[in-house]
Scaffold this motif. Structure first.
Motif, PDB file in Angstrom:
ATOM      1  N   ASN A 194       1.256  -1.276  -0.166  1.00 32.85           N
ATOM      2  CA  ASN A 194      -0.432  -0.027  -0.478  1.00 32.85           C
ATOM      3  C   ASN A 194       0.722   0.970   0.012  1.00 32.85           C
ATOM      4  O   ASN A 194       1.595   1.447   1.111  1.00 32.85           O
ATOM      5  CB  ASN A 194      -0.905  -0.255   1.170  1.00 32.85           C
ATOM      6  CG  ASN A 194      -2.047   1.252   1.354  1.00 32.85           C
ATOM      7  OD1 ASN A 194      -1.776   2.105   0.632  1.00 32.85           O
ATOM      8  ND2 ASN A 194      -2.185   1.496   2.224  1.00 32.85           N
ATOM      9  N   ARG A 202      -4.075   2.252  -9.367  1.00 36.51           N
ATOM     10  CA  ARG A 202      -4.728   2.633  -8.055  1.00 36.51           C
ATOM     11  C   ARG A 202      -5.282   1.027  -7.808  1.00 36.51           C
ATOM     12  O   ARG A 202      -6.193   1.237  -7.057  1.00 36.51           O
ATOM     13  CB  ARG A 202      -6.468   3.477  -8.974  1.00 36.51           C
ATOM     14  CG  ARG A 202      -6.107   4.888  -8.926  1.00 36.51           C
ATOM     15  CD  ARG A 202      -5.597   5.430  -8.222  1.00 36.51           C
ATOM     16  NE  ARG A 202      -5.035   6.842  -7.728  1.00 36.51           N
ATOM     17  CZ  ARG A 202      -4.759   8.270  -7.530  1.00 36.51           C
ATOM     18  NH1 ARG A 202      -4.698   7.540  -6.629  1.00 36.51           N
ATOM     19  NH2 ARG A 202      -4.014   8.999  -8.259  1.00 36.51           N
ATOM     20  N   THR A 203      -5.513   0.017  -8.628  1.00 37.41           N
ATOM     21  CA  THR A 203      -5.946  -1.110  -7.985  1.00 37.41           C
ATOM     22  C   THR A 203      -4.964  -1.961  -8.054  1.00 37.41           C
ATOM     23  O   THR A 203      -3.822  -2.150  -8.270  1.00 37.41           O
ATOM     24  CB  THR A 203      -7.339  -1.883  -8.641  1.00 37.41           C
ATOM     25  OG1 THR A 203      -6.729  -2.157  -9.819  1.00 37.41           O
ATOM     26  CG2 THR A 203      -9.024  -0.476  -8.305  1.00 37.41           C
ATOM     27  N   LYS A 204      -5.691  -3.476  -7.425  1.00 39.45           N
ATOM     28  CA  LYS A 204      -4.329  -4.191  -6.787  1.00 39.45           C
ATOM     29  C   LYS A 204      -4.417  -5.438  -8.605  1.00 39.45           C
ATOM     30  O   LYS A 204      -3.275  -5.493  -8.956  1.00 39.45           O
ATOM     31  CB  LYS A 204      -4.874  -5.861  -6.298  1.00 39.45           C
ATOM     32  CG  LYS A 204      -4.844  -5.355  -4.753  1.00 39.45           C
ATOM     33  CD  LYS A 204      -5.119  -6.209  -3.774  1.00 39.45           C
ATOM     34  CE  LYS A 204      -4.579  -7.454  -3.745  1.00 39.45           C
ATOM     35  NZ  LYS A 204      -5.029  -8.255  -2.185  1.00 39.45           N
ATOM     36  N   GLU A 227     -12.438  -2.810 -10.607  1.00 41.03           N
ATOM     37  CA  GLU A 227     -10.509  -3.202 -11.000  1.00 41.03           C
ATOM     38  C   GLU A 227     -10.061  -2.807 -11.287  1.00 41.03           C
ATOM     39  O   GLU A 227      -9.417  -1.868 -11.344  1.00 41.03           O
ATOM     40  CB  GLU A 227      -9.919  -4.049  -9.833  1.00 41.03           C
ATOM     41  CG  GLU A 227     -10.852  -4.737  -8.638  1.00 41.03           C
ATOM     42  CD  GLU A 227      -9.108  -3.981  -8.120  1.00 41.03           C
ATOM     43  OE1 GLU A 227      -8.405  -4.181  -8.054  1.00 41.03           O
ATOM     44  OE2 GLU A 227      -9.378  -4.082  -6.486  1.00 41.03           O
ATOM     45  N   SER A 237     -11.104   0.394  -6.425  1.00 38.65           N
ATOM     46  CA  SER A 237     -10.531  -0.471  -5.716  1.00 38.65           C
ATOM     47  C   SER A 237     -12.054  -1.544  -4.642  1.00 38.65           C
ATOM     48  O   SER A 237     -12.237  -0.959  -4.211  1.00 38.65           O
ATOM     49  CB  SER A 237      -9.192  -0.074  -4.296  1.00 38.65           C
ATOM     50  OG  SER A 237      -9.106  -0.926  -3.809  1.00 38.65           O
ATOM     51  N   SER A 289      -8.801  -5.735  -1.210  1.00 36.35           N
ATOM     52  CA  SER A 289      -8.328  -4.994  -0.086  1.00 36.35           C
ATOM     53  C   SER A 289      -6.800  -5.637  -0.075  1.00 36.35           C
ATOM     54  O   SER A 289      -7.179  -7.032  -0.844  1.00 36.35           O
ATOM     55  CB  SER A 289      -9.206  -4.631   1.237  1.00 36.35           C
ATOM     56  OG  SER A 289      -9.326  -5.641   1.859  1.00 36.35           O
TER      57      SER A 289
END
Length: 450
Positions: free
Chosen positions: A131, A169-171, A255, A260, A263
């Motif tokens: 993160n 911005r997202t996994k 995503e 997001s 988590s």
């Protein structure tokens, strides 16, 4: 069937009601490059720039390749004997798997990464999500790309392992960015997709089968409907995805839109089951050798239970001959044993496993593989004893802690049960295994000064 025009309409991110943190997250995926091969190079600098491959258990298939080996056309997962001509022609360095070394090096990399972010998810032995929200405001780092390059340089300096870093911005988008960080020479190991104006072009280059979480079956169905890449998946109508893949698929699409939904799993969920199994280096015909092998597998599985403070209520023992050996009679069997009480005690598990082996073993067969599975796993502090249980729980717990402690400090297998055997001729082939430099006192790096 191709998508209709109305199917391509989607709800854009700014039209979706969601908390601000869902739109302003910042994730980095750090992935070790050619991890097994890179571990071998750390302690043998002479391998730099030379082709390297690492083999699976029993030296069967190729499970890791350096960039130079990939350039020679050596395929991932191919049987070693099929690549032998290419390997000999180009003097490729071949290593047997050294999981003790790889696990230790992975721990060093993850410990280093943990210094750079408030939260981290260890995704696999060679991958971790970080993160990075707010990390671009730390010290002299005024943007995330510079910060990622600092992470990469530190990991290389402290561990010797090269890594690639994708930021988004997202996994899911971080996964995409990481692929580009590896493939693009201009990226120099770091690719930042946060608020990128080139997002459409990037996603258009990602095949639908390469999107994280799609899988082969869903990929085929989406391809039939004309969804061929990540951009088309992002832009597809929500109703189609919900019908095709349910809520999980819808989260994946969000995503890709920069929202997001996944988590970080900073505390990995407890295991649902543990399996320990391996093919033998040679075929086994005697009950005694089978017992030795199964004892070794039980010992390994029990140690993994205790590592996570868990206990098992169900034990499965299985064995099988080689189904590809046409000259041998075929036989396979398994037995499921419900334990009197949940346990992670190695001695107790060995006792029940030996009874299981005796019940399913048959003479006259040449066994190629055996293993154990531990199921119905619960937290160790929830173990309920029985009225007829006369064991000293505290004494057994201290004994296991002592064994684990000594094996951790002095090397795996320093202390073991006698039934495990001393020579273990059934062990898998690993004639090209490098020393366990970081976990065995007997195999430390030797430095010679002239």
């Amino acid at each position: 069937m191709a998508l209709q025009e109305e199917d391509m309409k989607r709800v854009t991110p700014w039209e979706i009601t969601c908390p601000p943190e869902a739109l302003n997250g910042c994730f980095a995926l750090v992935d070790c490059n050619n991890f097994y091969a890179s571990c071998e190079r750390v302690f043998n600098p002479g391998l730099q720039g030379r082709p390297v491959v690492v083999l699976s258990n029993n030296d069967g298939c190729i499970v890791a390749r350096s960039g130079e080996a990939k350039a020679l056309g050596i395929g991932m997962g191919k049987p070693f004997f099929q690549c032998r001509d290419v390997i000999e022609k180009h003097s490729v360095h071949v290593f047997s798997s050294n999981y003790a070394l790889y696990g230790s090096m992975s721990e060093r990399v993850m410990t280093t990464l943990a210094r750079f972010a408030p939260e981290m998810e260890v995704y696999s032995i060679d991958e971790a999500f970080l993160n990075l929200s707010g990390c671009d405001r730390l010290g002299e780092y005024n943007d995330l790309t510079k910060y990622a390059h600092a992470i990469r340089a530190t990991v290389m300096q402290w561990t010797g392992i090269p890594v690639s870093i994708g930021i988004a911005r997202t996994k899911t988008l971080a996964k995409v960015a990481n692929r580009l960080a590896k493939k693009s020479d201009r990226a120099k190991g770091v690719f930042n997709l946060v608020d990128s104006p080139y997002m459409d072009q990037v996603l258009e280059q990602v095949n639908i089968f390469d999107v994280w979480g799609i899988g082969r079956q869903n990929g085929k169905k989406l391809k039939e409907k004309g969804v061929l890449n990540a951009k088309q998946l992002r832009d597809v109508d929500d109703r189609l995805i919900r019908k095709q893949m349910g809520v999980v698929g819808l989260r994946l699409v969000y995503e890709l839109r920069g929202i997001s939904c996944l988590s970080l799993e900073t505390c990995p969920p407890p295991r649902k089951g543990i399996m320990s199994s391996r093919s033998f280096g040679r075929k086994i015909e005697s009950l005694e050798e089978l017992k030795e092998a199964v004892t070794a597998y039980v010992t390994n599985a029990a140690a993994r239970l205790r590592e996570q403070n868990l206990a098992a209520q169900l034990l499965t023992v299985f064995l099988t001959t080689n189904p590809y050996s046409k000259g041998d009679r075929q036989y396979s069997n398994s037995i499921v044993i419900r334990l009197p009480a949940a346990t992670n005690n190695t001695a107790e598990l060995i006792h029940h496993a030996m009874q299981g082996v005796e019940r399913i073993f048959k003479k006259g067969f040449r066994y190629k593989k055996a293993g154990v599975m531990l199921d119905e796993i619960i937290p160790a502090d929830q173990i309920q004893g029985t009225l007829f249980d006369h064991s000293d729980v505290e004494r057994d717990k201290k004994l296991m802690e002592t064994v684990d402690g000594l094996n951790t400090v002095m090397g795996s297998g320093t202390l073991k049960y006698a039934v495990q055997g001393s020579t273990q001729p059934w062990s898998g082939r690993c004639k090209n295994r490098s020393p366990r430099y970081t976990t065995s006192w007997k195999e430390l790096v030797e430095v010679t000064a002239n």
